[in-house]
Design an enzyme around this catalytic site. Structure first.
Site, PDB file in Angstrom:
ATOM      1  N   LYS A  46       0.821  -1.218   0.000  1.00 37.87           N
ATOM      2  CA  LYS A  46       0.000   0.000   0.000  1.00 37.87           C
ATOM      3  C   LYS A  46       0.852   1.264   0.000  1.00 37.87           C
ATOM      4  CE  LYS A  46      -2.511  -0.597   3.685  1.00 37.87           C
ATOM      5  NZ  LYS A  46      -3.505  -0.512   4.757  1.00 37.87           N
ATOM      6  N   TYR A 163     -10.635 -13.563  10.791  1.00 40.42           N
ATOM      7  CA  TYR A 163      -9.354 -13.975  10.193  1.00 40.42           C
ATOM      8  C   TYR A 163      -9.383 -15.451   9.810  1.00 40.42           C
ATOM      9  CZ  TYR A 163      -4.348 -14.715   9.487  1.00 40.42           C
ATOM     10  OH  TYR A 163      -3.121 -15.037   8.932  1.00 40.42           O
TER      11      TYR A 163
HETATM   12  N1  LIG Z   1       3.326 -14.275  10.368  1.00 36.44           N
HETATM   13  C1  LIG Z   1       2.605 -15.369  10.572  1.00 36.44           C
HETATM   14  O1  LIG Z   1       2.739 -16.075  11.621  1.00 36.44           O
HETATM   15  C2  LIG Z   1       1.613 -15.839   9.547  1.00 36.44           C
HETATM   16  C3  LIG Z   1       1.032 -17.098   9.742  1.00 36.44           C
HETATM   17  C4  LIG Z   1       0.099 -17.565   8.811  1.00 36.44           C
HETATM   18  C5  LIG Z   1      -0.223 -16.788   7.729  1.00 36.44           C
HETATM   19  N2  LIG Z   1       0.337 -15.559   7.569  1.00 36.44           N
HETATM   20  C6  LIG Z   1      -0.049 -14.787   6.381  1.00 36.44           C
HETATM   21  O2  LIG Z   1       1.103 -14.437   5.647  1.00 36.44           O
HETATM   22  C7  LIG Z   1       0.893 -13.206   4.959  1.00 36.44           C
HETATM   23  C8  LIG Z   1       2.031 -12.240   5.296  1.00 36.44           C
HETATM   24  O3  LIG Z   1       2.061 -12.072   6.701  1.00 36.44           O
HETATM   25  P1  LIG Z   1       3.296 -11.360   7.454  1.00 36.44           P
HETATM   26  O4  LIG Z   1       3.312 -11.910   8.812  1.00 36.44           O
HETATM   27  O5  LIG Z   1       4.498 -11.376   6.604  1.00 36.44           O
HETATM   28  O6  LIG Z   1       2.704  -9.861   7.535  1.00 36.44           O
HETATM   29  P2  LIG Z   1       3.451  -8.425   7.579  1.00 36.44           P
HETATM   30  O7  LIG Z   1       2.443  -7.481   8.194  1.00 36.44           O
HETATM   31  O8  LIG Z   1       4.756  -8.559   8.227  1.00 36.44           O
HETATM   32  O9  LIG Z   1       3.579  -8.066   6.025  1.00 36.44           O
HETATM   33  C9  LIG Z   1       2.403  -7.888   5.266  1.00 36.44           C
HETATM   34  C10 LIG Z   1       2.703  -7.227   3.934  1.00 36.44           C
HETATM   35  O10 LIG Z   1       1.433  -7.003   3.262  1.00 36.44           O
HETATM   36  C11 LIG Z   1       1.342  -5.634   2.889  1.00 36.44           C
HETATM   37  N3  LIG Z   1      -0.067  -5.209   2.849  1.00 36.44           N
HETATM   38  C12 LIG Z   1      -0.939  -5.137   3.881  1.00 36.44           C
HETATM   39  N4  LIG Z   1      -2.119  -4.664   3.438  1.00 36.44           N
HETATM   40  C13 LIG Z   1      -1.985  -4.442   2.114  1.00 36.44           C
HETATM   41  C14 LIG Z   1      -2.837  -3.958   1.098  1.00 36.44           C
HETATM   42  N5  LIG Z   1      -4.097  -3.559   1.359  1.00 36.44           N
HETATM   43  N6  LIG Z   1      -2.371  -3.873  -0.169  1.00 36.44           N
HETATM   44  C15 LIG Z   1      -1.097  -4.253  -0.455  1.00 36.44           C
HETATM   45  N7  LIG Z   1      -0.243  -4.705   0.452  1.00 36.44           N
HETATM   46  C16 LIG Z   1      -0.678  -4.799   1.725  1.00 36.44           C
HETATM   47  C17 LIG Z   1       2.168  -4.889   3.939  1.00 36.44           C
HETATM   48  O11 LIG Z   1       2.553  -3.600   3.482  1.00 36.44           O
HETATM   49  C18 LIG Z   1       3.353  -5.854   4.076  1.00 36.44           C
HETATM   50  O12 LIG Z   1       4.268  -5.648   3.014  1.00 36.44           O
HETATM   51  C19 LIG Z   1      -0.496 -12.714   5.385  1.00 36.44           C
HETATM   52  O13 LIG Z   1      -1.440 -13.091   4.416  1.00 36.44           O
HETATM   53  C20 LIG Z   1      -0.732 -13.467   6.697  1.00 36.44           C
HETATM   54  O14 LIG Z   1      -2.104 -13.632   6.974  1.00 36.44           O
HETATM   55  C21 LIG Z   1       1.253 -15.064   8.455  1.00 36.44           C
END
Ligand SMILES: NC(=O)c1ccc[n+]([C@@H]2O[C@H](COP(=O)([O-])OP(=O)(O)OC[C@H]3O[C@@H](n4cnc5c(N)ncnc54)[C@H](O)[C@@H]3O)[C@@H](O)[C@H]2O)c1
Length: 276
Positions: A46, A163
């Protein structure tokens, strides 16, 4: 290593890869690993810019990494992301839907329909629309889609109804897409991470009453006694993108064994394990 050997180890040479949410956490690690393996990566978030990361990627050498701002809750911005990618690189080989969010604890009585709609829009419709506009190009290259889902979409999680529902939907949608796209030889798979230490996890912990305790519980929730890393997620994505040529419609659990043994991991029982 000879230059010839290092060239052949570039597993994504010539491939064009889109990563949504590529500026932090799991998405950033995927961007780095794919660029290191020779891909031309377009990544979005974003934010307006990601100059520092783009510069670092240039220094990695092998592939390229270019940032395009795109809020994946906005259909016109998603369309532009796909059009720009094709304008720059002429093709798309792989789409990695990763941009998503986990809200802090939400009891049902404190959760509005609007909040649920907003999360569906980001975590599910965003994945759907990015796939929709990328697919005409992926069909031409017989490429693949990787959707980052979550273990909690299968096992549930306390105080996280919206979620969990969005991630269950991503895993199910992946299978439906895999069925429809098989006729074009486009593979569609998901990865369901358990606890992965990222800025999102850190942010969630900071909202809890006792952040340190929450991190300890997060580590204890896996048989392996620790959280996963963003780099481990990136390796799983590279496998599905490049090597997993007989995988379609699968959900790759990347959980350190969190879902095994009736949730009993260590001596500590009856604790409120935190997953996402
Ligand atoms: N960290 C965990 O334990 C975990 C576990 C299971 C699933 N996930 C999934 O993995 C994915 C990444 O998670 P993470 O922990 O790296 O998160 P994070 O918050 O560290 O990174 C998220 C990224 O998504 C971007 N983003 C958020 N909203 C956005 C939008 N509207 N448009 C474009 N970009 C957007 C952010 O700028 C960032 O670059 C997510 O889908 C999350 O649900 C994470």
């Amino acid at each position: 290593m000879t230059s010839r050997a290092s060239e052949t180890s570039l597993r994504c040479r010539g491939k064009v890869v889109i990563v949504t949410g590529g500026t932090k956490g799991i998405g950033e690690a995927i961007v780095r690993l794919f660029v290191r393996n020779g891909a031309s990566v377009i990544f979005c978030s974003k934010e307006e810019k990601a100059d520092a990361l783009e510069m670092e990627l240039r220094e990695l050498g092998s592939g390229t990494g270019s940032f395009i701002p795109c809020d994946v809750t906005k259909e016109d911005e998603i369309k532009r992301l796909i059009e720009e990618t094709v304008k720059i690189h002429g093709r798309i080989d792989c789409l990695i839907n990763n941009a998503g969010w986990h809200p802090p604890d939400q009891a049902i009585e404190d959760t509005s329909a609007q909040e649920f709609h907003d999360l569906l829009n980001l975590n599910v419709i965003g994945y759907f629309l990015t796939a929709k506009y990328a697919l005409p190009h992926l069909r031409m290259t017989q490429g693949n889609i990787i959707n980052i889902s979550s273990l909690v979409g299968i096992i549930g999680q306390k105080n996280a109804i919206p979620y969990v529902a969005t991630k269950g939907a991503v895993t199910a949608m992946t299978k439906a897409m895999a069925v429809d796209e098989s006729q074009y030889n486009v593979r569609v798979n998901s990865i369901s991470p358990g606890n992965i230490w990222t800025p999102l996890w850190e942010e969630l912990a900071s909202h809890s009453v006792n952040p340190e305790e929450m991190v300890l519980r997060g580590n204890d929730a896996q048989l392996l006694g620790r959280m996963g890393t963003a780099e481990e997620c990136a390796k799983a994505a590279l496998y599905l993108a490049v090597d997993g040529t007989f995988c379609t419609g699968i959900d790759l659990l990347l959980t350190g064994g969190a879902e095994l043994n009736y949730a009993v991991k260590t001596q500590q029982k009856n604790i409120d394990h935190k997953y996402f």
